[in-house]
Motif scaffolding. Sequence first.
Motif, PDB file in Angstrom:
ATOM      1  N   HIS A  11      46.260   5.616  28.009  1.00 28.14           N
ATOM      2  CA  HIS A  11      47.137   4.811  28.845  1.00 28.14           C
ATOM      3  C   HIS A  11      47.840   5.726  29.828  1.00 28.14           C
ATOM      4  O   HIS A  11      48.733   6.473  29.459  1.00 28.14           O
ATOM      5  N   HIS A  34      53.327  -8.644  43.067  1.00 24.42           N
ATOM      6  CA  HIS A  34      54.181  -8.781  41.893  1.00 24.42           C
ATOM      7  C   HIS A  34      55.592  -8.221  42.141  1.00 24.42           C
ATOM      8  O   HIS A  34      56.453  -8.317  41.251  1.00 24.42           O
ATOM      9  N   GLY A  37      53.515  -3.296  35.536  1.00 20.48           N
ATOM     10  CA  GLY A  37      52.645  -4.074  34.660  1.00 20.48           C
ATOM     11  C   GLY A  37      51.334  -4.433  35.329  1.00 20.48           C
ATOM     12  O   GLY A  37      50.262  -4.341  34.713  1.00 20.48           O
ATOM     13  N   ALA A  38      51.388  -4.845  36.588  1.00 19.00           N
ATOM     14  CA  ALA A  38      50.164  -5.193  37.310  1.00 19.00           C
ATOM     15  C   ALA A  38      49.265  -3.978  37.478  1.00 19.00           C
ATOM     16  O   ALA A  38      48.042  -4.054  37.291  1.00 19.00           O
ATOM     17  N   GLU A  43      49.157  -1.336  35.581  1.00 19.67           N
ATOM     18  CA  GLU A  43      48.608  -0.973  34.274  1.00 19.67           C
ATOM     19  C   GLU A  43      47.468  -1.895  33.867  1.00 19.67           C
ATOM     20  O   GLU A  43      46.480  -1.445  33.273  1.00 19.67           O
ATOM     21  N   ARG A  44      47.570  -3.170  34.203  1.00 16.64           N
ATOM     22  CA  ARG A  44      46.483  -4.092  33.871  1.00 16.64           C
ATOM     23  C   ARG A  44      45.213  -3.751  34.646  1.00 16.64           C
ATOM     24  O   ARG A  44      44.113  -3.725  34.079  1.00 16.64           O
ATOM     25  N   ALA A 101      43.725  -0.561  33.222  1.00 17.87           N
ATOM     26  CA  ALA A 101      43.031  -0.777  31.953  1.00 17.87           C
ATOM     27  C   ALA A 101      41.668  -1.418  32.175  1.00 17.87           C
ATOM     28  O   ALA A 101      40.670  -1.033  31.539  1.00 17.87           O
ATOM     29  N   GLU A 102      41.592  -2.385  33.083  1.00 12.97           N
ATOM     30  CA  GLU A 102      40.311  -3.043  33.365  1.00 12.97           C
ATOM     31  C   GLU A 102      39.327  -2.067  34.005  1.00 12.97           C
ATOM     32  O   GLU A 102      38.119  -2.084  33.700  1.00 12.97           O
TER      33      GLU A 102
END
Length: 300
Positions: A10, A275, A284-285, A287-288, A291-292
């Motif tokens: 992460h 966002h 948060g956006a 990080e999403r 991750a994808e």
Amino acid sequence: MTAHPSPDHHPSTRPSGPQTFSGEPFGARLRRAMDERGPLCVGIDPHASLLAEWGLGDDIAGLERFSRTVVEALADRVAVLKPQSAFFERFGSRGLAVLEKSVQEARAAGALVVMDAKRGDIGSTMAAYAEAFLRPEAPLFSDALTVSPYLGYGSLSPAVALARESGAGLFVLALTSNPEGGEVQHAVRADGRTVGATMLAHLAAENAGEEPLGSFGAVVGATLGDLSSYDLDMGGPLLAPGIGAQGATPADLPRVFGAAVRNVVPNVSRGVLRHGPDAGALRGAAERFAAEIRQAVTAA
């Protein structure tokens, strides 16, 4: 073999610290940033509609608030931030002052900065553009600069030379995602190669022998579909706009980029920026998306 982020890595939990610029080649610094933080690039695009969505005025105060928020939210965790110079230039000298501060603060927080200015000219004018963005003591010095080769690849020579000297990088427009680009980039030369393929070949020559990653990259749209007819594995990074608002997804990356996918720097702008202005929502956006992207690249 170069290490790559594992699926459970992460980037936001172990960000690398502030940069101390030593002239180390951009490619080496970018590879390290991608391995430590993931390959996500987030644009800083303060156009009028986004300022309005954030409840900000289309003025210098809105520009400053927008840029500061993005840098403070993301520069300590994403690999690359990419300010779009035009959205700052439209405010004149005060806008450029905001851009200078944003670049300097982003780099101080550890992000690499790619200046999206798409400069392209010949001779002394190209040299002056290079001095503005690639000379380390320049107020707008950035880790890399986007450039247009469509006055002939050789017209970029002053920028290539200064990038080598300073340890900066270039991203050359090669296969862009805008529909109009095809009439130039897919045009076939007398030798049977397309213009876009010719640009990739020039970059492969620039990066020859450079490890772990060359400093001379290409801009290749993530929305272009199957690019298997192009040799994208040219030893340098591939800046890939088009994920998010333009319709491409992280899952598309292996299909579009094939064996070169681990050198892709996917750019997301509106998909993250919409966002704001909440810093936590921006993080948060990002990080999403990170991750994808990590999942797609690891599975490739």
